[in-house]
Write an enzyme that holds these catalytic residues in place. Structure first.
Site, PDB file in Angstrom:
ATOM      1  N   ALA A  63      -7.990  11.716   7.046  1.00 16.93           N
ATOM      2  CA  ALA A  63      -7.664  13.093   7.419  1.00 16.93           C
ATOM      3  C   ALA A  63      -7.020  13.751   6.201  1.00 16.93           C
ATOM      4  O   ALA A  63      -6.484  13.065   5.327  1.00 16.93           O
ATOM      5  CB  ALA A  63      -6.719  13.087   8.609  1.00 16.93           C
ATOM      6  N   GLY A 108      -8.487   8.224   8.765  1.00 18.01           N
ATOM      7  CA  GLY A 108      -9.486   8.884   9.619  1.00 18.01           C
ATOM      8  C   GLY A 108     -10.921   8.488   9.279  1.00 18.01           C
ATOM      9  O   GLY A 108     -11.814   8.584  10.131  1.00 18.01           O
ATOM     10  N   GLU A 111     -11.450   5.264  11.006  1.00 14.30           N
ATOM     11  CA  GLU A 111     -11.489   5.600  12.442  1.00 14.30           C
ATOM     12  C   GLU A 111     -12.820   6.250  12.817  1.00 14.30           C
ATOM     13  O   GLU A 111     -13.365   6.007  13.895  1.00 14.30           O
ATOM     14  CB  GLU A 111     -10.308   6.521  12.776  1.00 14.30           C
ATOM     15  CG  GLU A 111      -8.969   5.791  12.658  1.00 14.30           C
ATOM     16  CD  GLU A 111      -7.765   6.725  12.658  1.00 14.30           C
ATOM     17  OE1 GLU A 111      -7.753   7.714  11.899  1.00 14.30           O
ATOM     18  OE2 GLU A 111      -6.826   6.470  13.434  1.00 14.30           O
ATOM     19  N   GLU A 131      -1.842   4.738   7.031  1.00 19.10           N
ATOM     20  CA  GLU A 131      -0.942   5.750   7.598  1.00 19.10           C
ATOM     21  C   GLU A 131       0.541   5.392   7.541  1.00 19.10           C
ATOM     22  O   GLU A 131       1.371   6.259   7.303  1.00 19.10           O
ATOM     23  CB  GLU A 131      -1.332   6.064   9.048  1.00 19.10           C
ATOM     24  CG  GLU A 131      -2.611   6.877   9.193  1.00 19.10           C
ATOM     25  CD  GLU A 131      -3.861   6.033   9.245  1.00 19.10           C
ATOM     26  OE1 GLU A 131      -3.792   4.809   8.987  1.00 19.10           O
ATOM     27  OE2 GLU A 131      -4.926   6.586   9.551  1.00 19.10           O
TER      28      GLU A 131
HETATM   29  N1  CAA Z   1      -6.631  14.142   2.021  1.00 21.49           N
HETATM   30  C1  CAA Z   1      -6.681  15.146   1.122  1.00 21.49           C
HETATM   31  N2  CAA Z   1      -7.174  15.002  -0.122  1.00 21.49           N
HETATM   32  C2  CAA Z   1      -7.605  13.781  -0.485  1.00 21.49           C
HETATM   33  C3  CAA Z   1      -7.579  12.673   0.414  1.00 21.49           C
HETATM   34  C4  CAA Z   1      -7.057  12.893   1.717  1.00 21.49           C
HETATM   35  N3  CAA Z   1      -7.014  11.936   2.644  1.00 21.49           N
HETATM   36  N4  CAA Z   1      -8.049  11.592  -0.235  1.00 21.49           N
HETATM   37  C5  CAA Z   1      -8.390  12.004  -1.470  1.00 21.49           C
HETATM   38  N5  CAA Z   1      -8.126  13.322  -1.623  1.00 21.49           N
HETATM   39  C6  CAA Z   1      -8.331  14.155  -2.815  1.00 21.49           C
HETATM   40  C7  CAA Z   1      -7.256  13.897  -3.866  1.00 21.49           C
HETATM   41  O1  CAA Z   1      -6.086  14.631  -3.573  1.00 21.49           O
HETATM   42  C8  CAA Z   1      -7.955  14.371  -5.111  1.00 21.49           C
HETATM   43  O2  CAA Z   1      -7.915  15.768  -5.149  1.00 21.49           O
HETATM   44  P1  CAA Z   1      -7.652  16.529  -6.579  1.00 21.49           P
HETATM   45  O3  CAA Z   1      -8.815  16.145  -7.436  1.00 21.49           O
HETATM   46  O4  CAA Z   1      -7.628  17.970  -6.180  1.00 21.49           O
HETATM   47  O5  CAA Z   1      -6.350  15.999  -7.092  1.00 21.49           O
HETATM   48  C9  CAA Z   1      -9.406  13.975  -4.870  1.00 21.49           C
HETATM   49  O6  CAA Z   1      -9.538  13.772  -3.446  1.00 21.49           O
HETATM   50  C10 CAA Z   1      -9.785  12.679  -5.552  1.00 21.49           C
HETATM   51  O7  CAA Z   1      -8.849  11.697  -5.156  1.00 21.49           O
HETATM   52  P2  CAA Z   1      -8.043  10.763  -6.203  1.00 21.49           P
HETATM   53  O8  CAA Z   1      -7.854  11.485  -7.486  1.00 21.49           O
HETATM   54  O9  CAA Z   1      -6.818  10.292  -5.511  1.00 21.49           O
HETATM   55  O10 CAA Z   1      -9.122   9.619  -6.410  1.00 21.49           O
HETATM   56  P3  CAA Z   1      -8.819   8.085  -6.779  1.00 21.49           P
HETATM   57  O11 CAA Z   1     -10.130   7.475  -7.084  1.00 21.49           O
HETATM   58  O12 CAA Z   1      -7.736   7.993  -7.808  1.00 21.49           O
HETATM   59  O13 CAA Z   1      -8.206   7.440  -5.435  1.00 21.49           O
HETATM   60  C11 CAA Z   1      -8.161   7.007  -3.060  1.00 21.49           C
HETATM   61  C12 CAA Z   1      -9.034   7.340  -4.293  1.00 21.49           C
HETATM   62  C13 CAA Z   1      -7.593   5.594  -3.227  1.00 21.49           C
HETATM   63  C14 CAA Z   1      -9.045   7.063  -1.850  1.00 21.49           C
HETATM   64  C15 CAA Z   1      -7.007   8.024  -2.966  1.00 21.49           C
HETATM   65  O14 CAA Z   1      -7.559   9.348  -3.061  1.00 21.49           O
HETATM   66  C16 CAA Z   1      -6.248   7.947  -1.687  1.00 21.49           C
HETATM   67  O15 CAA Z   1      -5.433   7.053  -1.529  1.00 21.49           O
HETATM   68  N6  CAA Z   1      -6.487   8.893  -0.757  1.00 21.49           N
HETATM   69  C17 CAA Z   1      -5.762   8.963   0.488  1.00 21.49           C
HETATM   70  C18 CAA Z   1      -6.237   7.920   1.457  1.00 21.49           C
HETATM   71  C19 CAA Z   1      -5.394   7.947   2.714  1.00 21.49           C
HETATM   72  O16 CAA Z   1      -4.197   7.713   2.697  1.00 21.49           O
HETATM   73  N7  CAA Z   1      -6.052   8.244   3.845  1.00 21.49           N
HETATM   74  C20 CAA Z   1      -5.398   8.307   5.143  1.00 21.49           C
HETATM   75  C21 CAA Z   1      -4.970   9.704   5.436  1.00 21.49           C
HETATM   76  S1  CAA Z   1      -3.954   9.789   6.889  1.00 21.49           S
HETATM   77  C22 CAA Z   1      -5.038   9.804   8.189  1.00 21.49           C
HETATM   78  O17 CAA Z   1      -6.232   9.681   8.045  1.00 21.49           O
HETATM   79  C23 CAA Z   1      -4.377   9.998   9.528  1.00 21.49           C
HETATM   80  C24 CAA Z   1      -5.245   9.753  10.696  1.00 21.49           C
HETATM   81  O18 CAA Z   1      -5.373   8.656  11.163  1.00 21.49           O
HETATM   82  C25 CAA Z   1      -5.894  10.855  11.362  1.00 21.49           C
END
Ligand code: CAA
Length: 261
Positions: A63, A108, A111, A131
């Protein structure tokens, strides 16, 4: 639709989440468009749906953390409900859904994949529920579906530790059915969809309903659910044809497509 590409390919369809610059993260607009795309599926002709993410890096990275970062308690609950309602629609879609997980399936994203009937992935796929590291619980069904798919102990470990796992481990614990090199993933998903689409659609849908509804019932009720759906297949054109084809001893005959009637 800005973030969803929907393509019908004969008797199956491919739905691609395409918000590549944010690794296909699910913001409200993506969720609304996904919901709209589910509405638009022509269930008379589409017999199987494949879900994937755009690009070769990510299925869905979760998400949208930016959108969630300022939510109030009430807004957080409403956002969870929004995701849950749409994912439940996907889970209970009458036709089978295959998640072709082409990279990150986090939060998400994991999920979303778990709301599909079948998960296959590329060898660079990464799964996880990060999360608790963000100060929240999984919110689109992760606390419920992960335990049902991989067992309670493994689900609790993954969720409490927020540790991501790679494709080979996802395969080992039964989170995915198969792992492919990236370029072979979509062809494999399409082959699987094609195989499913060849079988009698009313029977396939009834199997999905029986398995899903039976898992939420006790065994006695579950077997009644099966009996009703089994009975419901009889007198269909496809049942009559499928059995007559088997019983016909003419070796020259060629099986015709099932008609979904
Ligand atoms: N939400 C918003 N933006 C996201 C995102 C997310 N979940 N995941 C990645 N992005 C964005 C980054 O912010 C980045 O944007 P910018 O280029 O504008 O800075 C772009 O996507 C590329 O991401 P990274 O530069 O971070 O890429 P990476 O290769 O270095 O890392 C990754 C990849 C390990 C997937 C890392 O992006 C990451 O950890 N993302 C978050 C994953 C996460 O925590 N997901 C769970 C969210 S909570 C949830 O989902 C709740 C639920 O149950 C409903």
């Amino acid at each position: 639709m800005e973030y969803i590409l929907y393509e019908q390919k004969g008797d199956y369809a491919l739905l691609t989440i395409q918000r590549e610059k944010a690794l296909n993260a699910l913001n409200s607009q993506v969720l609304d468009e996904l919901n709209g795309a589910l509405d638009a599926i022509d269930l008379d002709t589409v017999r199987c749906l494949i879900l994937t993410g755009a690009g070769s890096k990510s299925f869905v990275a979760g998400a949208d953390i930016g959108e969630m970062s300022t939510l109030t308690k009430a807004q957080g609950e409403a956002f969870g409900k929004k995701g849950n309602d749409i994912f439940r629609r996907l889970e209970t879609l009458p036709i089978p859904v295959i998640a072709a997980v082409n990279g990150f399936a986090l939060g998400g994203g994991c999920e979303l994949a778990m709301s599909c009937d079948i998960r296959i992935c590329s060898d660079n796929a990464v799964f996880g529920q990060p999360e608790t590291g963000l100060g929240i619980t999984p919110g689109f069904g992760g606390t419920q579906r992960l335990a049902r798919i991989v067992g309670v102990g493994m689900a609790k470990q993954m969720i409490y530790t927020a540790r991501n796992i790679k494709a080979d481990e996802a395969y080992r614990i039964g989170l995915v059915n198969a792992v492919y090199p990236q370029e072979e993933l979509l062809p494999a998903a399409e082959k699987l969809a094609g195989t499913i689409a060849k079988n009698a659609p009313i029977a396939v849908r009834s199997c999905k309903k029986a398995i899903n509804e039976g898992l939420d019932a006790d065994m006695d009720e579950a077997l009644v659910i099966e009996e009703k759906l089994f009975g419901g297949c009889f007198e269909t054109e496809d049942q009559r044809y499928g059995m007559a084809f088997f019983l016909d001893k003419n070796k020259e005959k060629v099986k015709e497509p099932f008609r979904n009637r």
